[in-house]
Structure formats: structure tokens, C-alpha cells
Design a protein around this motif. Structure first.
Motif, short mmCIF file in Angstrom:
data_model
loop_
_atom_site.label_atom_id
_atom_site.label_comp_id
_atom_site.label_asym_id
_atom_site.label_seq_id
_atom_site.Cartn_x
_atom_site.Cartn_y
_atom_site.Cartn_z
N HIS A 177 81.17 73.47 15.44
CA HIS A 177 81.14 72.83 14.26
C HIS A 177 80.09 73.45 13.39
O HIS A 177 79.62 74.43 13.58
N CYS A 224 81.51 69.34 7.73
CA CYS A 224 81.56 70.05 8.78
C CYS A 224 82.35 71.43 8.15
O CYS A 224 83.17 71.13 7.79
N GLU A 226 82.72 74.40 9.88
CA GLU A 226 83.42 75.26 10.89
C GLU A 226 84.78 74.93 11.60
O GLU A 226 84.94 73.57 11.92
N LEU A 227 85.77 75.53 11.58
CA LEU A 227 87.18 74.88 11.95
C LEU A 227 86.98 74.25 13.20
O LEU A 227 86.56 74.87 14.28
N CYS A 228 87.32 73.08 13.62
CA CYS A 228 87.10 72.35 14.85
C CYS A 228 88.18 71.52 15.37
O CYS A 228 87.88 70.71 16.15
N HIS A 232 88.98 68.11 11.52
CA HIS A 232 88.11 69.00 10.64
C HIS A 232 87.79 68.60 9.18
O HIS A 232 86.50 68.54 8.73
N MET A 235 85.66 65.30 9.06
CA MET A 235 84.30 65.08 9.70
C MET A 235 83.10 65.10 8.90
O MET A 235 82.44 65.98 8.83
CU1 CUA Z 1 83.54 69.46 12.93
CU2 CUA Z 1 84.78 71.02 11.61
#
Ligand code: CUA
Ligand code: HEA
Ligand code: HEA
Ligand SMILES: [Cu+2]
Lengths: 267, 209, 617
Positions: A177, A224, A226-228, A232, A235
Motif C-alpha cells: 500500500h 492509498c 499503491e495498487l492493492c 484500492h 482505501m
Molecule cells: Cu491500499 Cu491501494
């Protein structure tokens, strides 16, 4: 065709500069920064912006001019030239020096913000845990130690005091993240298996209307970046900045909550 | 701008389907095949760099790393390493034989190389077998993950090398290699030496360090 | 570089039957020097041998080109779906919505959005740009421009194309497996990509994705060995290194980049496959909990490091971005010089700067990881090397401008696209400086500024160079010329809409909008960006449909275009010596090279061009 192409090429720098010029009033610009290091980053951003804008206008301008000037119908031969050493030296050395200037001007700010050795010497205020798809903030609680029963846990909301260095430890429980608060000029990936210390200091108090108010409670979006996974995009968390007194008040309240919960557990 | 386009004249411009082939040779005086194989070995170096780099980074980053001696049969593998190096020497002898025009000797040395390689591979399969029996699978911990990835891919390269050498042997039997022309054997040899060299490196860092 | 003598027909070398090009086993001599004349048996090839399993570099080049164009259509269609979602999230997707998402009344799901951009990026990079540049132009142009009859290893060349086909299969098939296509971004960062329960696309989709990459890698590898060998070993007499067209230099450099960067990607892809199917733990740290479950599938072994993947992935993928632009630079240089009727300005600096870009390209990968938790001290060194890469790029830009100065520009479609390449590459390159500056990158990393940056370099730069290349070499490929009027219409629309689409992304990014977001308006602060996003999307749709002019022009011209002779542009390089299109073996006469590749406006001859093969005393 000749005029049309010239016009098109001409519009690139003109509209390009225009959109940047008017971007701020259109809201297409960075939010105002509120941390101590934010202005340093913005300064470097503008430094590069001006340097780049100069080369942008210069190169695109020459391109338009040459295309316009030399695409006239003309049966004579062009200039028979394979280069010019003096000119080439000039446009190697000048950008070379400028680029070195750019590179070296970044270093101090980067070291101040990121080097472990330059971390403020205050103890971490909290551990921030990211997981699919939420944020959890863990404060040490009344005993001042993490990982004990009286830890204060705050979902989605990271409450911090203003006008002092705040250090926290960033973790992830599952995938990558990233902790991003645009107004802080702060971004740091959360990596599972790593505990990354991060710091900031919110010293500029501006409320929603942009007015200076040291006592107001200010909320900032925590994003957030960063691709999670599928969630995503949502978030989201909040960072709440309060003056020291108000922060202590809040913390006391939370600690009392935990205490009373603890009592219930024991009974 | 259309005046830039020449008129089309079918007499000279009609495309032919075949032309005589004019083939030129430029550049350094190495054969194309050899040039290409060196490039290919360069890519192989980078491939193993990726694998070995992974190993080094993970080992440096690990809190603790088991002593390879406790987990692997180092003596047996040392012997195996010796066998592989010997096979490389056999390969050199095979080349020397054909350079001297001795086809018979070349075939013998080639067989010896293939034999050495096969023994190596056999021992490695045996080693894997014993490890599997003992429950040392790649998913047990990171030591085994890296161990199997590196030795496994090396083993695969040995296997390819053996197949290559067997093909070369059949060509040798057919008499394709002569004192003047043994390029294809040389290429196989280069690959074989490379595979051996990588093993020496892997043996050192995986078994000994 | 010494020039080997040309043995005339029936000379000693020829009569001894020295034949360095014959299949390796039948070669009679070693390291033969000089040229060899080989009588060719004139049999007709069957349809399959000629068009499908062809070993002729020109046919293989065209195969790559058609495949690339079809995949461009697919990658573009995915981009349109992306743009629909970003402008009007969660509304019914026109045309395909009902079909794909009946459950939601035609609106896409967030999972699907993640698959969209993952596969859009993957397809565009690995199955459009790289196959088009190195596969199509590399194959078609290298032998023709250096005077060789074919590639050094024609059969390996064929394998190179056919190795890509399983890759295509896996990429496309992944949409139809359980859980859908890969959904971890084109960068496939673990653990999202390795843990099956982390994302639906991380079920089989991700494994398919890794296999697709591996096969496309094998394809590139086979090509690169071939190109490098051909350029080094098969140049016509007189074609010294410093007389090679810049296109050849660029393709040669790109081949070297692939040779030394790609195997690392193959190695880590295999490690990721192992993490997924064999339970190894290369990229999985200890103690992972995903969705309250223990990480299932991957990382039983644990003890690994997620950042390791990032390092090794970018060790390949950063050089890969130069694989995607260096050939475009080379082609644009050639096209600018031809249609400006003027020698390239500073030929040697142009060649050296490409080498510098490629060399520096190997030591800058960490600039993608400034925010990743990598040791900040490393960030410093990566920043300096990255910023210095702008220097050779600057040299190239100024030399292109120098080429146009005092020229006699002919505004053909090819030239227009090449000029656009320069104009747009500058924009994309300049925004790269921001990102290279570590403190500034803290703010702009993973925002739309990055998206704007790389679309300007890959689309504004490379795609326009590809169009320029197609317009320019189309006569050589098919013996006919593309329609100029349609070409100009195509150019004007593409130029306008590409800028409208991608320029405004800078603004959204500055406002802080992160990339890879399925719904930008999930955050209140970004609600005001909706009109801008709408504008971008509409421009993108126009851009997509405008390509109809190109598609029509392309196919129509293959059959109906005006026939042209050998050298319609009055260009100097060797490919224009061959018939259009050249037959098998390329040249119908023996070649000897006397000049550099850019002798336009030469005072030595009356014409404004002096072909490389024309000797003047
Ligand atoms: Cu956690 Cu994107
Ligand atoms: C063809 C592809 C291509 C090319 C050529 C480039 C070229 C460059 N790129 Fe780009 N880049 C990508 C494709 C490309 N990039 C992609 C795909 C990503 C995103 C990956 C992902 O995360 O998905 C990316 C991301 C990316 C990042 C990571 C950002 C982040 O994620 O935070 C950085 C950071 O340094 C960067 C920098 C640069 C630089 C410095 C150049 C330089 O080479 C540019 C040099 C050119 C110029 C500077 C312009 C011309 C020069 C002049 C006009 C002279 C005068 C100029 C000066 C004196 C300044 N790029
Ligand atoms: C390499 C090349 C490349 C190209 C050409 C494009 C082209 C386009 N891209 Fe993309 N893009 C990437 C590479 C590329 N992209 C990458 C690497 C990412 C990152 C992915 C990730 O985050 O993991 C990305 C991500 C990305 C995003 C961000 C998604 C997100 O982060 O959420 C967006 C959003 O607008 C976008 C839009 C577009 C658009 C509108 C086009 C338009 O230019 C497309 C226009 C369409 C065409 C030009 C096709 C026309 C062709 C035909 C009509 C058919 C022709 C057929 C025959 C002749 C047979 N792209
Ligand atoms: Cu990069």
C-alpha cells in the motif's frame, strides 16, 4: 498543409504554457502544503518547472519556426551541413551543467526527509497498519508501550499534534500500500515484512477556507497510492491535526475508553 | 509533394520474386555462428545473474541462514563437481582430436563427455530424490526455494547440453566433422564449458558458503 | 573498419563454394571473408511456406506488423473502456456492457477495472510497441539497409515470430480463466500478484500473464541475437559502422539492450511462477495475513522480499522503455533527414548519444522505487544517473532541430509524423526530469503525472514514429504508396486528439489524483476533476475512431495504392536500391557503399541526393 501544421505545432507550447498558467485558479494544481518540508519540495518543483519551461518553449519554438520557414516551396538545395562542433559543444555543456545543478539541488532536501539518520529523535507516536482496504493506527496508550493491552487503536483516523515532529512506523499486513497525504507532500509505500519509519511536522494551520487558525481541528485525506487490489480506489483514511492540548484531550479520552473496555473484559 | 514520387516504370521497377543472393561478410573475423553463440552465452550469464542475485539478496536480508553443510551432502556434490569438470576436459580433448584430424579419438572423447555429464545429472537426480524423501521441498523455506531454483535451472542446462552433445555425436558418426570444419562441435563445446563454469560458481556459493 | 575486397563472380572464393550463409552444417569454409555469389534455385514456395512459416525476413517483419496492429486495436479498445470508467464510473458501458456485465446492468466492477489497465499496459508494451519496433521494423529494415540478403539465421528468425504466438494466446486467454485476467498492474508487484486470495486476477490469470511474458521474451531474444549478428557480420562492402543509417544503429543498440536486460526478467518471472505454483517464497515475507486468511497459494516458504521483485523487474523494464524509444529515435532521424532533404546534423553525436542512453539505462532502474522503502541513499545515486540521461536526449533533440534548420522540408505524411515525434517526445522527456528529482517524485509518484509522462513518450513519441515509419517504408513493403491526403487527415486528427487526451493528465496528476483508481470521485477532493476527465475521455474516443482513416488507408493502399518505383522519396540508403517490394534475396545487383547515409544536398552531384551506392569521382 504548411500553415495548418505550423499552427498545430505552435498551439502546443502556447496551450501547454496556458494550461499550466491557469491551472491553479482552475483547481488543477497541488493543494497548499502544510508541513515543514513541503515548501522545500515545492521550491524544487518550481525550480525544475522553470528550467523545463525554458527548454520547452525554446525547442518547440525553434521547431515551429523551422517547419514554417523551411517548408516553403523551393527548388534549390538545402544547406549541406553535417554539424557544427562549436554549437554541439555548447548544447552539450550548457544542459549538462544545468542538469548537474538540478541533481545537486535535490540532495539536501531528500536527505532531510528520507535519511534514517535525519529522523527526528522523538519516539514514534504510533504504528500505522495498512491492509486490504483500510488503515489502522495503533497508539501506545497510557503505559507508553506498544503491544500492551492498553494500546489505543483508531481505525481510518490518524490523529496527530501540530507544530511538532511526528514520527510513526508504517507497516502492511498483506500487500503493498502507500501512505499519501497530498497536502503534506508525503508519500511512502507500506511493505509487508518491513517497518518503515516516517516523519512529518505540520506547522501551517489552514482550515477548509484557507484561513489561518491554530486552534481548528483540520482533516486531511489519506490516500492509498499503491495498487492493492479491487478496493484500492476507496482505501481512504483521514489525518486529523490538532494543537497539542487538543491532541492530549483526545488521547486521554481514548485511553479512558480502552480502560473501561478492559474492565468490562475482566469482569 | 507528389512530385517527389518517381514515375513507376514496370521495365525496371517490377518486383522480381527471386534475386541471386549476394552474401557479404563484414566485421570481426569470427564465424557468425560463433558470434551468435557468444551473444547467447552473454544472455545466459544475465539469466544466472538474476537467479544468483536473488539468492544473495535474500540471504543477506534473512535473519538467519542455515549452514549448507547441515542440509546438503557436500562431499558427494564435491565429487560430482569433479566429474563435471573432468567432462569439460574430455570436451577439450575431443576438439583437439578433430583439430588433429583424428575422428576416432574425437568420437571416444565425445562419448566420455556425454558420460560424464550424464553421471553428473544422475547424481543430482539422486540428491533431489533423497532430499524429497527427507521432506526438503521447495516450499519448506527460503533456503530450499533458492536451492532448487538455482540447481534446478542449472540441471536443466546440463540436460540441454547432453542432448546437444548427443546430436553432435551422431553428426560425428556421420562424419560431418573434419579437420577443416568442426565449427558445430566447437559451439557445443562452448556451451558445455559455460555450463560447467556456472556450476563451479553455484557449488561455491550454495554448498560452500 | 576495413572493407573486405569483393571477389568477382567466379573468383577463387566463390568457386571454392565458401558459403557462410548456408545452414551451419553444410558450411564449407570458416570465417570466410568477402562476398559470395550463390546461385539460387528458383522454385515457387507453397502458400504456407511463403506466408505462414516463412523464413524471409520481410515476410516475418510483416507478420509482426500485422500482429502488432491487431493488438494495437485490442489494447486501444481496453483503453477506451478505461476512459469510460474514469469519466462516468459505474455507469453502463456502451456496446459491450450488457454482454460482459449482465449482473450489474452493464456497469463494470472494480475488479474488472484492475484487469483492464493491467492488460492494457501489458498488451501495449509487450505485444504492440516492442514487436512493432524490433519485430516489424527490425526485421524488415536491418538486412535491407545494410545490404544483406536476409538475416544471419533465417530459421531462428521464424522461430522468433512463432514464439510470440503462445504469448499472445496466454495474454488473450487469461481473460477467460477463472477469476479473470491478471490484475496486479503491468508491473505485477508481489505479494498482490503472488497471493491467490489477494485479488481475483491473481488466480490463474497471473500465471497466464507470466507465461505470456516469458514467451514474448523468448521471441525478443531470438530476434535480438539475430539482429546483432546480422548487423555486425553481414554488412555490404563499404558499409562501415559509421556509414550505417541511424535506424540500424538504433535497432542494433535496442538488440543489445534486450540481450542483456531481458534474461533477468525471464529469471524473475520464473521465480514468480514458482512462488505461485510450487509454493516457494522468493517474494513473500513472513507472517502475511490476507483477507483474514493465511496467505494461500504463494509463499508457504516465506522469508522472501517484495522489493526484490521490484528491483529485478525494473532492471529489465527500465531498459525496456529505451527499447521502446531508441528505435523510434533512429527511424525518426532517417525520416527527418530524407524529407528535409538535408544531412542529419551531427551524425556521430547522434549515434553516440543513443549508446549513452542505452548504457545509462542500465543503472537508473531505481527511479521507479523512490517511494518503495528502498534505502534512501540508493535513491540519490539513481537520481543522478537518471537526470544525466537527459543529456544525450538533449543532444538528440538539438540535432534534430539542427537537421531541420536550413532544410527543404517536404511535408509528407511520414514527415509530419516524424516532426510530431520530436514535438511530443520533448514533452514526455521533460516531465521525466520532475520524476527523476527524488524530493519532487515523493509528491508525483503514482499520480496521473506519471501516466501523462509515459503516454507522451510511448504514444506521442513511439507511436508517431511508428506511423511515420509505416508511411515512409510502405512503398518498400508493398510496392505502392499510401494515400497522402488520407495520411494528412489522419495526422492532423491524431495530433490534436493525442494532445488533448494526454496533456490534461498532467493537470489531474498535479491535483494529486493517483493512478490505477477505478473511481476518482471516491474522494471528495477530486470531484471537481470530473469535467476534465470527461474531456480527456471524449478526446480519447475521438483518437481511437480517428484511426479508422489510417486503417482504411493502410488496407486500401496495399491493393489499390499508386504503384511506385524503387526510390519514391529519392532517398540515399540501401533499401531504396532494391526493387519495391524486393524479392527473396533482396538485391538484384552487387552492392558497394561509397558514402555515409545522409548525403542530401551534396554539392558533388546535381541531384539533391547522393545514394550510398553511387560512386562519384
Ligand atoms: Cu491500499 Cu491501494
Ligand atoms: C518510451 C518510454 C520512456 C522514455 C523514453 C522515458 C524517458 C524518461 N523517463 Fe520515464 N517512464 C516510462 C517510459 C519512458 N520514460 C514509463 C512507461 C514509466 C512508468 C512505469 C510505470 O510505473 O508503470 C516511466 C516512469 C518514469 C519514472 C518513475 C516515476 C514514478 O513512478 O514515480 C521516472 C523517474 O525518474 C522516469 C524518468 C524518465 C527520464 C528522466 C527520462 C529521460 O530519458 C527523458 C529525457 C528527455 C528529455 C529531458 C527531453 C529532451 C531534452 C531537451 C529538450 C533538452 C533540454 C532539457 C533539459 C536541460 C532538462 N520515468
Ligand atoms: C505502450 C503503449 C501504450 C499506448 C499506445 C497507450 C495508449 C493509450 N492509453 Fe495507456 N497505458 C500504458 C501504455 C500505453 N497506453 C501503460 C504501460 C499503462 C500502465 C498500466 C498499469 O498501470 O499497469 C497505461 C495506463 C493507461 C491509463 C491509466 C489507467 C490507470 O492508471 O487507472 C489510461 C487512462 O486514461 C490510459 C489511456 C490510454 C489511451 C486513451 C490510449 C490511446 O492512445 C489509445 C488510442 C487507440 C489506438 C491508437 C488504437 C487504434 C487502433 C485501431 C483502431 C486498430 C488498428 C488495427 C489494424 C490496422 C488491424 N492508459
Ligand atoms: Cu524508468
Amino acid at each position: 498543409m504548411r500553415l495548418l501544421v505550423t499552427l498545430l505545432l505552435f498551439l502546443v507550447p502556447v496551450l501547454g504554457v496556458w494550461t499550466f498558467w491557469t491551472a491553479e485558479e482552475n483547481g488543477w494544481w497541488m493543494p497548499e502544503t502544510v508541513t515543514t518540508y513541503g515548501p522545500d519540495i515545492d521550491y524544487l518543483f518550481y525550480l525544475i518547472l522553470w528550467m523545463v519551461a525554458f527548454f520547452f518553449i525554446l525547442t518547440e519554438g525553434l521547431l515551429v519556426w523551422f517547419v514554417f520557414k523551411y517548408s516553403k516551396k523551393d527548388d534549390t538545395k538545402g544547406v549541406y551541413s553535417h554539424g557544427n562542433h562549436k554549437l554541439e559543444l555548447l548544447w552539450t555543456v550548457v544542459p549538462g551543467i544545468l542538469l548537474l545543478v538540478i541533481a545537486f539541488s535535490q540532495m539536501e532536501t531528500w536527505a532531510d526527509i528520507k535519511y534514517r539518520g535525519n529522523l527526528p529523535k522523538t519516539p514514534p507516536i504510533a504504528h500505522v497498519w495498512a491492509s486490504q482496504f483500510d488503515w489502522r493506527v495503533q497508539y501506545p496508550g497510557a503505559d507508553g508501550e506498544f503491544g500492551t493491552w492498553d494500546d489505543v487503536e483508531s481505525p481510518h483516523l490518524f490523529v496527530v499534534p501540530s507544530d511538532e515532529d511526528v514520527v510513526f512506523i508504517l507497516h502492511s499486513r498483506d500487500v503493498l500500500h502507500s501512505f499519501f497525504v497530498p497536502a503534506f507532500r508525503l508519500k511512502q509505500d507500506a511493505v509487508p515484512g518491513m517497518a518503515i519509519p516516517v516523519w512529518f511536522n505540520v506547522d501551517k494551520a489552514i482550515d477548509e477556507e484557507g484561513a489561518e487558525d491554530k486552534e481548528a481541528i483540520r482533516l486531511y485525506d489519506l490516500i492509498c497510492t499503491e495498487l492493492c487490489g479491487w478496493g484500492h480506489y476507496k482505501m481512504a483514511g483521514r489525518v486529523e491535526v490538532r494543537s497539542r492540548e487538543k491532541f492530549d484531550e483526545w488521547m486521554a479520552e481514548q485511553e479512558a475508553n480502552v480502560m473501561s473496555n478492559g474492565k468490562e473484559d475482566q469482569s | 509533394m507528389s512530385e517527389a514520387i518517381q514515375d513507376y516504370d514496370p521495365a525496371v521497377d517490377a518486383p522480381a520474386h527471386h534475386h541471386p543472393i549476394y552474401d557479404y561478410d563484414s566485421g570481426p573475423p569470427v564465424d557468425r555462428g560463433k558470434f551468435a553463440i557468444w551473444l547467447f552465452l552473454g544472455t545466459e550469464v544475465m539469466f544466472f545473474t538474476g537467479l544468483i542475485g536473488t539468492y544473495i539478496v535474500l540471504r543477506m536480508g534473512a535473519a538467519s541462514w542455515p549452514n549448507p553443510e547441515d542440509r546438503l551432502a557436500v562431499d558427494l556434490t564435491a565429487l560430482n563437481t569433479f566429474i563435471l569438470i573432468t567432462s569439460s576436459w574430455f570436451m577439450v580433448m575431443a576438439l583437439q582430436a578433430i583439430q588433429g584430424g583424428d575422428q576416432g579419438a574425437m568420437k571416444k572423447w565425445l562419448l566420455a563427455t556425454i558420460f560424464g555429464g550424464s553421471v553428473f545429472l544422475g547424481v543430482q537426480v539422486y540428491e533431489y530424490f533423497v532430499l524429497f524423501q527427507a521432506g526438503a521441498l521447495p516450499n519448506v523455506d527460503i533456503f530450499w526455494s533458492t536451492f532448487y531454483a538455482m540447481t534446478g535451472f542449472h540441471g536443466f542446462h546440463v540436460f540441454v547440453g547432453i542432448v546437444w552433445l548427443i546430436c553432435a555425436y551422431f553428426e560425428a558418426v556421420k562424419g560431418e566433422y573434419t579437420k577443416e570444419n568442426y565449427l558445430r562441435l566447437e559451439l557445443a563445446g562452448l556451451y558445455w564449458h559455460f555450463v560447467d563454469l556456472v556450476w563451479v560458481l553455484l557449488f561455491t556459493i550454495v554448498y560452500l558458503m | 573498419m576495413s572493407v573486405p575486397p569483393i571477389p568477382s563472380e567466379g573468383s577463387a572464393a566463390a568457386s571454392e563454394g565458401l558459403n557462410p550463409r548456408a545452414p551451419e552444417g553444410q558450411r564449407k569454409g570458416l570465417g570466410a571473408e568477402g562476398s559470395v555469389y550463390i546461385e539460387h534455385d528458383h522454385h515457387e514456395l507453397s502458400f504456407i511456406k511463403k506466408y505462414i512459416f516463412s523464413v524471409d525476413h520481410k515476410m516475418i517483419g510483416l507478420q509482426f506488423m500485422f500482429t502488432g496492429l491487431v493488438m494495437l486495436g485490442l489494447g486501444g479498445a481496453l483503453a477506451m473502456a478505461i476512459r469510460w470508467q474514469l469519466a462516468w464510473p459505474w455507469t453502463e458501458v456502451p456496446v459491450i456492457g450488457e454482454l460482459l456485465f449482465p449482473a450489474t446492468g452493464g456497469a463494470m466492477s472494480p475488479e474488472f477495472y484492475t484487469m483492464l489497465f493491467t492488460m492494457h499496459g501489458t498488451i501495449m508494451i509487450f505485444f504492440v510497441i516492442i514487436p512493432m519496433l524490433t519485430g516489424a521494423f527490425g526485421n524488415f529494415l536491418i538486412p535491407l539497409m545494410i545490404g544483406a540478403p536476409d538475416m544471419a539465421f533465417p530459421r531462428l528468425n521464424m522461430i522468433g515470430y512463432w514464439a510470440m504466438v503462445p504469448g499472445l494466446f496466454f495474454a488473450i486467454a487469461s481473460f477467460f480463466v477463472e477469476g479473470g485476467a491478471a490484475a496486479a498492474g503491468w508491473t505485477a508487484y508481489p505479494p498482490l500478484s503472488t497471493i491467490k486470495s489477494a485479488a481475483p486476477g491473481s488466480m490463474s490469470g497471473q500465471t497466464y500473464w507470466l507465461l505470456a511474458l516469458t514467451f514474448s521474451g523468448i521471441s525478443s531474444m531470438a530476434g535480438a541475437v539475430n539482429y546483432a549478428t546480422t548487423v555486425v557480420k553481414m554488412r555490404a562492402p563499404g558499409m562501415t559502422l559509421m556509414r550505417m543509417p541511424l535506424t540500424i544503429w538504433s535497432l542494433f543498440i535496442a538488440a543489445l539492450l534486450q540481450l542483456f536486460a531481458l534474461p533477468v526478467l525471464t529469471a524473475v518471472s520464473i521465480e514468480q511462477i514458482l512462488d505461485r505454483v510450487a509454493g516457494t517464497g522468493f517474494f513473500t515475507p513472513t507472517n502475511l495475513v490476507v483477507n483474514q486468511l493465511n496467505a494461500e497459494g504463494a509463499g508457504e516458504a516465506a522469508g522472501g522480499q517484495p522489493l526484490l521483485w521490484q528491483h529485478l523487474f525494473w532492471f529489465y523494464s527500465h531498459p525496456a522503455v529505451y527499447i521502446m524509444v531508441v528505435p523510434a529515435m533512429g527511424m525518426a532521424s532517417d525520416i527527418l533527414s530524407v524529407h528535409a532533404r538535408k544531412p542529419i546534423f551531427g551524425y556521430k553525436p547522434m549515434a553516440y548519444s543513443m549508446m549513452a542512453i542505452a548504457g545509462l539505462g542500465f543503472i537508473v532502474w531505481g527511479h521507479h522505487m523512490f517511494a518503495s522503502g528502498m534505502n534512501p541513499a540508493l535513491g540519490m545515486t539513481f537520481m543522478v544517473s537518471t537526470i544525466m540521461i537527459a543529456l544525450p536526449s538533449a543532444i538528440k533533440v538539438f540535432n534534430w532541430l539542427g537537421t531541420l534548420w536550413g532544410a527543404r522540408i517536404k511535408l509528407t505524411s511520414a514527415m509530419l509524423n516524424a516532426i510530431a515525434f520530436v514535438a511530443l517526445f520533448i514533452i514526455g522527456g521533460l516531465s521525466g526530469i520532475w520524476m527523476a528529482a527524488t524530493p519532487v517524485d515523493i509528491y508525483i509518484h503514482d499520480t496521473y503525472i506519471i501516466v501523462a509522462h509515459f503516454h507522451y513518450v510511448v504514444f506521442g513519441g513511439t507511436m508517431f514514429a511508428i506511423w511515420a515509419g509505416i508511411y515512409h517504408w510502405f512503398p518498400k513493403m508493398f510496392g505502392r504508396i499510401m494515400n497522402e491526403r488520407l495520411g494528412q487527415i489522419h495526422f492532423v486528427g491524431s495530433f490534436i486528439f493525442a494532445n488533448c487526451t494526454f496533456y490534461m493528465m498532467h493537470q489531474i496528476g498535479l491535483a494529486g489524483l493517483m493512478r490505477r483508481t477505478a473511481d476518482p470521485y471516491a474522494y471528495e477532493v477530486y470531484a471537481h476533476l470530473q469535467p476534465l476527465n470527461e474531456f480527456i475521455s471524449i478526446s480519447a474516443f475521438c483518437l481511437f475512431f480517428w484511426q479508422g482513416f489510417f486503417v482504411f488507408n493502410f488496407f486500401w493502399s496495399i491493393f489499390k495504392g499508386q504503384r511506385v518505383g524503387r526510390n519514391p522519396w529519392k532517398a540515399t540508403t540501401l533499401e531504396w536500391d532494391a526493387p519495391s517490394p524486393p524479392g527473396h534475396g533482396n538485391f538484384d545487383r552487387e552492392l558497394k557503399v561509397y558514402h555515409g547515409p545522409y548525403e542530401y544536398a551534396s554539392p558533388l552531384v546535381d541531384e539533391d541526393y547522393l545514394q550510398q551506392t553511387r560512386s562519384v569521382n
